[in-house]
Design an enzyme around this catalytic site. Structure first.
Site, mmCIF file in Angstrom:
data_model
loop_
_atom_site.group_PDB
_atom_site.id
_atom_site.type_symbol
_atom_site.label_atom_id
_atom_site.label_comp_id
_atom_site.label_asym_id
_atom_site.label_seq_id
_atom_site.Cartn_x
_atom_site.Cartn_y
_atom_site.Cartn_z
ATOM 1 N N GLY A 9 38.438 52.353 56.929
ATOM 2 C CA GLY A 9 38.223 50.972 57.161
ATOM 3 C C GLY A 9 39.591 50.266 57.811
ATOM 4 O O GLY A 9 40.746 50.573 57.056
ATOM 5 N N GLY A 11 40.537 47.186 58.551
ATOM 6 C CA GLY A 11 40.671 45.710 58.411
ATOM 7 C C GLY A 11 42.141 45.568 57.981
ATOM 8 O O GLY A 11 43.108 46.252 58.078
ATOM 9 N N GLY A 14 43.153 47.900 55.048
ATOM 10 C CA GLY A 14 43.254 49.280 55.507
ATOM 11 C C GLY A 14 44.448 49.613 56.484
ATOM 12 O O GLY A 14 45.074 50.779 56.126
ATOM 13 N N ARG A 89 36.000 38.772 50.429
ATOM 14 C CA ARG A 89 35.421 37.475 50.177
ATOM 15 C C ARG A 89 35.799 36.216 50.810
ATOM 16 O O ARG A 89 37.078 36.380 51.418
ATOM 17 C CB ARG A 89 36.085 36.965 48.521
ATOM 18 C CG ARG A 89 35.678 37.728 47.382
ATOM 19 C CD ARG A 89 35.744 37.218 46.030
ATOM 20 N NE ARG A 89 37.159 37.766 45.829
ATOM 21 C CZ ARG A 89 37.939 37.140 44.593
ATOM 22 N NH1 ARG A 89 37.154 36.087 43.982
ATOM 23 N NH2 ARG A 89 39.170 37.443 44.449
ATOM 24 N N ARG A 95 33.694 38.343 43.519
ATOM 25 C CA ARG A 95 33.819 39.743 44.193
ATOM 26 C C ARG A 95 32.241 40.070 44.019
ATOM 27 O O ARG A 95 31.732 40.940 44.887
ATOM 28 C CB ARG A 95 34.597 40.514 43.355
ATOM 29 C CG ARG A 95 36.158 40.179 43.371
ATOM 30 C CD ARG A 95 37.051 41.147 42.786
ATOM 31 N NE ARG A 95 38.393 40.837 42.918
ATOM 32 C CZ ARG A 95 39.225 39.849 42.161
ATOM 33 N NH1 ARG A 95 38.593 39.436 41.224
ATOM 34 N NH2 ARG A 95 40.437 39.516 42.391
ATOM 35 N N ASN A 102 28.228 45.612 50.333
ATOM 36 C CA ASN A 102 29.510 46.608 50.269
ATOM 37 C C ASN A 102 28.832 48.022 49.812
ATOM 38 O O ASN A 102 29.162 48.693 49.981
ATOM 39 C CB ASN A 102 30.557 46.023 49.433
ATOM 40 C CG ASN A 102 31.282 45.058 50.232
ATOM 41 O OD1 ASN A 102 31.031 44.987 51.579
ATOM 42 N ND2 ASN A 102 32.390 44.429 49.942
ATOM 43 N N ASN A 127 35.504 45.781 47.197
ATOM 44 C CA ASN A 127 35.067 45.018 46.057
ATOM 45 C C ASN A 127 33.307 44.842 45.887
ATOM 46 O O ASN A 127 32.666 45.010 46.996
ATOM 47 C CB ASN A 127 35.432 43.719 46.081
ATOM 48 C CG ASN A 127 36.844 43.487 45.277
ATOM 49 O OD1 ASN A 127 37.079 44.035 44.449
ATOM 50 N ND2 ASN A 127 37.790 42.932 46.037
ATOM 51 N N ARG A 158 50.788 41.093 40.034
ATOM 52 C CA ARG A 158 50.567 39.678 39.999
ATOM 53 C C ARG A 158 51.101 39.171 38.747
ATOM 54 O O ARG A 158 51.897 38.116 38.990
ATOM 55 C CB ARG A 158 49.178 39.248 40.348
ATOM 56 C CG ARG A 158 48.612 39.580 41.625
ATOM 57 C CD ARG A 158 47.127 39.201 41.708
ATOM 58 N NE ARG A 158 46.769 39.281 43.359
ATOM 59 C CZ ARG A 158 45.750 39.597 43.907
ATOM 60 N NH1 ARG A 158 44.809 39.802 43.045
ATOM 61 N NH2 ARG A 158 45.578 39.504 45.153
ATOM 62 N N HIS A 182 38.205 44.306 37.307
ATOM 63 C CA HIS A 182 38.960 43.612 38.448
ATOM 64 C C HIS A 182 37.759 42.459 38.546
ATOM 65 O O HIS A 182 37.341 42.343 39.700
ATOM 66 C CB HIS A 182 38.973 44.463 39.488
ATOM 67 C CG HIS A 182 39.907 43.762 40.557
ATOM 68 N ND1 HIS A 182 40.949 43.421 40.609
ATOM 69 C CD2 HIS A 182 39.512 43.685 41.952
ATOM 70 C CE1 HIS A 182 41.575 42.916 41.411
ATOM 71 N NE2 HIS A 182 40.669 43.140 42.545
HETATM 72 N N1 LIG Z 1 40.536 46.341 44.823
HETATM 73 C C1 LIG Z 1 41.419 45.247 45.199
HETATM 74 O O1 LIG Z 1 42.090 44.900 44.493
HETATM 75 C C2 LIG Z 1 41.185 44.438 46.407
HETATM 76 C C3 LIG Z 1 42.060 43.651 46.900
HETATM 77 C C4 LIG Z 1 41.612 42.941 48.224
HETATM 78 C C5 LIG Z 1 40.664 43.299 49.024
HETATM 79 N N2 LIG Z 1 39.632 44.124 48.319
HETATM 80 C C6 LIG Z 1 38.572 44.428 49.014
HETATM 81 O O2 LIG Z 1 38.884 45.501 50.222
HETATM 82 C C7 LIG Z 1 37.874 45.192 51.214
HETATM 83 C C8 LIG Z 1 38.404 45.186 52.602
HETATM 84 O O3 LIG Z 1 39.169 43.941 52.498
HETATM 85 P P1 LIG Z 1 39.859 43.653 53.992
HETATM 86 O O4 LIG Z 1 40.739 42.574 53.878
HETATM 87 O O5 LIG Z 1 40.606 44.827 54.724
HETATM 88 O O6 LIG Z 1 38.591 43.239 54.830
HETATM 89 P P2 LIG Z 1 38.358 43.453 56.358
HETATM 90 O O7 LIG Z 1 37.203 42.600 56.927
HETATM 91 O O8 LIG Z 1 39.681 42.880 57.370
HETATM 92 O O9 LIG Z 1 38.058 44.729 56.762
HETATM 93 C C9 LIG Z 1 37.176 45.557 56.509
HETATM 94 C C10 LIG Z 1 36.895 46.678 57.470
HETATM 95 O O10 LIG Z 1 35.949 47.599 57.092
HETATM 96 C C11 LIG Z 1 35.372 48.107 58.254
HETATM 97 N N3 LIG Z 1 33.910 48.758 58.041
HETATM 98 C C12 LIG Z 1 32.738 48.233 57.872
HETATM 99 N N4 LIG Z 1 31.805 48.988 57.507
HETATM 100 C C13 LIG Z 1 32.625 50.441 57.670
HETATM 101 C C14 LIG Z 1 32.015 51.729 57.647
HETATM 102 N N5 LIG Z 1 30.667 51.999 57.240
HETATM 103 N N6 LIG Z 1 33.014 52.650 57.775
HETATM 104 C C15 LIG Z 1 34.252 52.237 58.032
HETATM 105 N N7 LIG Z 1 34.596 50.966 58.096
HETATM 106 C C16 LIG Z 1 33.878 50.162 58.159
HETATM 107 C C17 LIG Z 1 34.938 46.672 58.985
HETATM 108 O O11 LIG Z 1 34.792 47.103 60.321
HETATM 109 C C18 LIG Z 1 36.320 46.079 58.826
HETATM 110 O O12 LIG Z 1 37.536 46.341 60.106
HETATM 111 C C19 LIG Z 1 37.132 43.942 50.747
HETATM 112 O O13 LIG Z 1 35.689 44.549 50.144
HETATM 113 C C20 LIG Z 1 37.811 43.246 49.783
HETATM 114 O O14 LIG Z 1 37.155 42.479 48.883
HETATM 115 C C21 LIG Z 1 39.974 44.723 47.295
#
Ligand SMILES: NC(=O)c1ccc[n+]([C@@H]2O[C@H](COP(=O)([O-])OP(=O)(O)OC[C@H]3O[C@@H](n4cnc5c(N)ncnc54)[C@H](O)[C@@H]3O)[C@@H](O)[C@H]2O)c1
Length: 316
Positions: A9, A11, A14, A89, A95, A102, A127, A158, A182
């Site tokens: 990922g 995004g 990542g 989100r 979440r 997801n 999430n 936090r 979480h």
């Molecule tokens: N655990 C935590 O504390 C926490 C904190 C913040 C965000 N998150 C979660 O992390 C996740 C990512 O957040 P983000 O801000 O990077 O979102 P984002 O939308 O910026 O990035 C998500 C990425 O995943 C990619 N993706 C989708 N399907 C895929 C697949 N099959 N294989 C590879 N890549 C794929 C998308 O193309 C995108 O680039 C979300 O689910 C968010 O809720 C968790």
């Protein structure tokens, strides 16, 4: 052989995780993947060009993966895989609203991780976190200690930040702890919180502590409401990168993570936020923190809340 870590990922979460992992300069390779054509390669190229300025040698490799596992050969030999793939989100969403979408993404990613990096420790961040961690374990078929989730390092950071800001002290003077899920059943643990070694309750009123506990529990939503277009990633990526480093360095350090709990605290058979020793095998040991009766009650309630949802993901 140098260590290899993959971040799935590319995004916000990542790419910032890949950057932090590369800048640690403890891995030989950081692989960054995404389904978006060109994005991971572009980010990798950009990060590699920062090496002479930042002074790290880790090589970042960006790979676009296809729906049938195309491109996943690049992750072969990974010691650690961080799964960030999935939607974040939007304002007003919980979440749990991300569950169906997801789950499909995380299952597909986890199956490919099992095929191409069968010895990796998997750190899940997508999430809803507790459910996606359970799903990744089911879909990989890996031993439960080799699949863990990131929540507690972030939630604790936090809480620590809020306490330090409120008291006007350095963050390093403050120690806090959060356990549980979480989400709505996050369990901040004031009895383990200290400021310069003194109990938090000696330096802050009960009302103020409760206010900061609530703010911590809603910490992610507060950022989402301000950003409007996505969720937090600087503190979350710092948390996931720190966990990956603990695995790569076989450090054995005790940190709060989402781990499989099997008997500890009188709770069995569920992924839950607890303190654990992290080493090259993943979770070496869940640490049974001493809790007040109220805190233990909240932890048990959190376990029951996530247990039902985690059972649902098996069929997703
Ligand atoms: N655990 C935590 O504390 C926490 C904190 C913040 C965000 N998150 C979660 O992390 C996740 C990512 O957040 P983000 O801000 O990077 O979102 P984002 O939308 O910026 O990035 C998500 C990425 O995943 C990619 N993706 C989708 N399907 C895929 C697949 N099959 N294989 C590879 N890549 C794929 C998308 O193309 C995108 O680039 C979300 O689910 C968010 O809720 C968790």
């Amino acid at each position: 052989m140098g260590k290899k870590v993959t971040v799935v990922g590319a995004g916000f979460y990542g790419t910032t995780t890949a950057q932090r992992l590369a800048e640690f300069d403890v891995f030989e390779t950081v692989v960054l993947t995404d389904i978006v054509d060109g994005k991971p390669a572009g980010v990798a190229l950009d990060l590699n060009q920062s090496r002479p300025i930042e002074g790290f040698e880790t090589k970042v490799v960006g790979v676009t993966t296809g729906p049938n596992g195309e491109g996943y050969e690049a992750i072969e030999g990974s010691d650690v895989v961080v799964i960030t793939a999935g939607l974040p989100r939007k304002p007003g969403m919980s979440r749990m609203d991300l569950l169906g979408t997801n789950a499909k993404i995380v299952r597909q990613v986890a199956e490919n991780v099992a095929k191409y990096a069968p010895n990796a420790v998997v750190i899940v961040v997508s999430n809803p976190l507790d459910e996606m961690t359970a799903l990744a374990q089911i879909a990989t078929g890996f031993p439960r200690n080799r699949v863990l989730g990131q929540a507690g390092v972030l939630d604790t950071a936090r809480f620590t930040n809020f306490v330090a800001e409120e008291l006007g002290v350095p963050v390093k003077s403050v120690k806090t702890l959060t356990l549980g899920s979480h989400g709505d059943t996050m369990v901040p643990v004031p009895s383990h919180c200290t400021v310069d070694g003194k109990p938090l309750s000696d330096v802050m009123s009960a009302d103020k502590i409760e206010e900061l506990v609530v703010r911590t529990r809603n910490g992610g939503a507060e950022v989402v409401a301000l950003l409007k277009t996505g969720s937090a990633y600087y503190a979350p990526s710092a948390a996931a990168a720190r966990m990956a480093k603990a695995v790569a360095q076989d450090s054995g350090e005790v940190i709060p993570v989402c781990a499989w709990v099997d008997g500890e605290f009188g709770i069995s058979g569920v992924y839950l936020g607890v303190l654990a020793e992290i080493d090259a095998t993943g979770v070496r040991k869940v640490v049974e923190t001493k809790l007040t009766d109220a805190e233990l009650g909240s932890l048990k309630a959190a376990a029951e809340a996530v247990r039902a949802k985690q059972a649902d993901v098996a069929s997703m």
